[in-house]
Motif scaffolding. Structure first.
Motif, short mmCIF file in Angstrom:
data_model
loop_
_atom_site.label_atom_id
_atom_site.label_comp_id
_atom_site.label_asym_id
_atom_site.label_seq_id
_atom_site.Cartn_x
_atom_site.Cartn_y
_atom_site.Cartn_z
N ASP A 197 0.80 -1.22 0.00
CA ASP A 197 0.00 0.00 0.00
C ASP A 197 0.83 1.27 0.00
O ASP A 197 0.28 2.37 -0.09
CB ASP A 197 -0.97 0.00 1.19
N ARG A 198 2.17 1.14 0.08
CA ARG A 198 3.04 2.32 0.03
C ARG A 198 3.90 2.34 -1.22
O ARG A 198 4.87 3.09 -1.30
CB ARG A 198 3.91 2.39 1.29
N VAL A 199 3.54 1.54 -2.21
CA VAL A 199 4.33 1.45 -3.44
C VAL A 199 3.40 1.59 -4.64
O VAL A 199 2.34 0.97 -4.70
CB VAL A 199 5.09 0.12 -3.53
N ALA A 200 3.82 2.42 -5.60
CA ALA A 200 3.17 2.50 -6.90
C ALA A 200 4.22 2.22 -7.97
O ALA A 200 5.37 2.66 -7.84
CB ALA A 200 2.54 3.88 -7.13
N VAL A 201 3.83 1.50 -9.01
CA VAL A 201 4.76 1.13 -10.08
C VAL A 201 4.33 1.83 -11.37
O VAL A 201 3.16 1.72 -11.77
CB VAL A 201 4.79 -0.40 -10.28
N ILE A 202 5.27 2.54 -11.97
CA ILE A 202 4.97 3.39 -13.14
C ILE A 202 5.82 2.95 -14.32
O ILE A 202 7.04 3.17 -14.32
CB ILE A 202 5.22 4.87 -12.80
N PRO A 203 5.23 2.31 -15.33
CA PRO A 203 6.00 1.91 -16.51
C PRO A 203 6.49 3.14 -17.29
O PRO A 203 5.75 4.12 -17.46
CB PRO A 203 4.99 1.11 -17.35
N LEU A 204 7.71 3.06 -17.77
CA LEU A 204 8.30 4.18 -18.52
C LEU A 204 7.93 4.04 -20.00
O LEU A 204 8.75 3.65 -20.83
CB LEU A 204 9.81 4.20 -18.32
N LEU A 205 6.69 4.36 -20.32
CA LEU A 205 6.22 4.28 -21.70
C LEU A 205 6.77 5.44 -22.52
O LEU A 205 7.30 5.26 -23.61
CB LEU A 205 4.69 4.27 -21.73
N PHE A 206 6.61 6.66 -22.00
CA PHE A 206 7.23 7.82 -22.62
C PHE A 206 8.72 7.86 -22.29
O PHE A 206 9.54 8.30 -23.09
CB PHE A 206 6.57 9.11 -22.13
#
Length: 366
Positions: free
Chosen positions: A165-174
């Protein structure tokens, strides 16, 4: 017999200002120069001077943070080499008194265990330092020769079954949306209760629209599929200019209270503020197990909620506070025994729509 005496003391009430942790960030990523050093950065920083002229993962993200934030953004950055351990660098920053709201990890995770290690680190930091941090972690974008249809199943194993609940994962698409959304979360013109999805915050400033191996551009079909996996990514609105962001999805369990970052941010702020007040009330005999003592405790412990609920009037419009105004049952104090006080605070967020459905009908009545 007696003689007159007068003594004047300044009474400490603990009503002064406290430092604001919110909107502060710590970036950790690979770069050519100043490896291992904890550097203060802000909107005026020259990142070529700090991290070298060559392109690097760290520079890409901090520049996007700088562009998408405002002139008040501030934080820290640690450059490292390929072989350095990110978790060790986080420990170093914590030991040296760096207290950010958000830690941004620029090196893409390669497995589920890495994602879970950042949740474990957040919990460790909370236990050791009483610091409530959230992680925004990069995930890989398109690999060479890969199509958009290949990306979703490739990224799914990173977060499948993860509770963090303290982690978000963000794919580097741009390639730089990790730093861009970090800047968006740090803007002073909006509150920590505002979602990065908020369109009125403005379009994002990103690298060029990516295409896959067959020259197909990124579309909402791909970003929606990634969002369904609880990854966090950009989005578009047909016939509406600009690139925007969806929810920053925290990897909370199904049905959890903290699946969106803005919900957790307001609870964290309330927790930070009330902790300082609670420390100041240790062995304060005004806070006691009597009607007046409980009332005093409710008043002082409830101050963060009252402050967070303050709205701003702009002409005829009202810009709401971080939370709804507390009510009589928003704070409860119970003495468990003569020396232990249990305090429960209820924080009520103010909902805003992410889906708007408009119906239009013809009024042809005579």
């Amino acid at each position: 017999m007696a003689q007159g005496k007068v003594s004047v003391a300044a009474i400490q009430t603990g009503s002064g200002a406290t430092k604001e942790v919110e909107r502060s960030v710590l970036f950790i990523g690979q770069a050519a120069e100043n490896n291992g050093s904890i550097l203060a950065i802000n909107a005026q920083s020259d990142f070529d001077d700090l991290f070298g002229d060559a392109d690097s993962p760290l520079k890409t993200q901090v520049k996007a943070w700088q562009r998408n934030g405002d002139d008040l953004v501030t934080g820290y950055a640690i450059a490292h080499s390929v072989s350095d351990n990110v978790l060790t660098l986080i420990d170093k920053a914590m030991d040296q008194g760096v207290s950010p709201e958000i830690i941004v990890v620029c090196t893409p995770v390669t497995g589920k265990a890495e994602v879970e290690s950042y949740q474990a680190k957040a919990q460790e930091v909370l236990s050791r330092f009483a610091r409530r941090v959230r992680f925004l972690v990069a995930a890989p974008g398109l690999a060479e020769g890969q199509n958009w249809a290949d990306l979703v199943p490739a990224l799914q194993p990173l977060v499948e079954g993860v509770v963090a609940d303290r982690v978000a994962v963000i794919p580097l698409l741009f390639g730089d949306e990790l730093g861009a959304v970090s800047g968006r979360l740090c803007k002073s013109s909006v509150t920590i209760a505002d979602s990065p999805m908020r369109v009125l915050t403005g379009a994002m400033s990103l690298m060029p629209l990516p295409v896959d191996a067959t020259d197909n551009p990124l579309t909402n079909a791909t970003t929606a599929a990634l969002d369904a996996l609880r990854l966090s990514c950009t989005q578009f609105y047909p016939d509406f200019d600009g690139v925007y962001f969806g929810d920053v999805n925290m990897l909370d369990a199904e049905g959890g209270d903290f699946q969106r970052i803005e919900t957790g941010r307001i609870v964290d702020k309330a927790a930070r503020d009330v902790r300082i007040i609670a420390i100041q009330q240790i062995k304060n005999r005004r806070l006691n197990n009597s009607a007046s003592g409980i009332e005093f405790g409710k008043r002082v412990m409830g101050k963060p909620l009252r402050d967070m609920s303050k709205s701003i009037n702009i002409g005829a419009d009202k810009f709401p506070g971080l939370i709804d105004a507390p009510t009589d049952d928003s704070i409860n104090l119970t003495f468990m025994d003569a020396r232990t006080l249990q305090v429960v605070l209820k924080v009520k967020p103010i909902d805003s729509p992410s889906t708007i459905i408009v119906g239009i009908m013809l009024d042809d009545a005579e």
